[in-house]
Design a protein around this motif. Sequence first.
Motif: not given
Length: 310
Positions: A248-255
Amino acid sequence: MDGPDFDLDFKPAHGEAVTVADGVQRITVNNPGPFTFHGTNSYIAGNQSVVVIDPGPEDEAHFQALMAALKGREVTHIAVSHTHRDHSPLARRLKAETGALIVAEGPHRAARPLHAGEVNPFAESSDMDFTPDIALADGDRVEGDGWSLTTLLTPGHTANHAAFALGNPADTGIVFSADHVMAWATSIVAPPDGSMTDYMASLEKLLGRDDKLYLPGHGGPVKAPAAFLRGLRAHRRMRERAVLERVRAGDIYIPDMVKVIYATTDPRLHGAAALSVLAHIEDLIERGQVETDGPPSLTGAYRLAPGGAS
């Protein structure tokens, strides 16, 4: 409840047979590490006729310790909880030495088919040569002189994970919980070897029981199983919320998610943490809360599904 009350107070007594319950001994392998804690626990249940639960890895000192503890007793069965190499390989040598039957859910397999180009990161840690003499279904009972084990299939950590409830003639309230529930840490759930959906269902399954003591595959006993299980469930749900919050905060990648969610975790475990996040994401995709293009992977890009999570 934020999570379970982990207990790191454990004296492994490597190579020694330690009595942990009436008719039950524990011998811990000297194979400590970030995933094994102080080492893998093997258990011997019974008196003159016994079962060995999780004989452990190919380790000469541990084999000799087991044989010393078993001296003068008949080993009729070897029960294996799952096929990671710290639990199952020594079963073959112990069978050759004692003639005991190996019982387990089945050979190693992934929790789901691998996607095109996907590599199972736990493949080298898995005992691909393992085949039980007797394949166990949920509720199957194995019996010896003065003991019995009832199979509790608990997939999640691996697809073939099983716990074993000790009893005879009445239920003792003791469960050999292997790597599904451990007092010192949460279990690794790493796709495609494991499945978070299966793991959570297995927690619910054990919560439906009224057991008194868990003897796990690593570390000391779980002395209040019901409360600990509720804590584990709360912890996993908290991790799930954290993953959703990062997406939701905009982190699209797992790392990027791991850096925030596991900021205080030993960096040596960040690889496993990434796999845990992937396990949660696979579960969230299955439930329609997160989406991605193509199959989910460690390198995939993730976003909230429309209407999936507000």
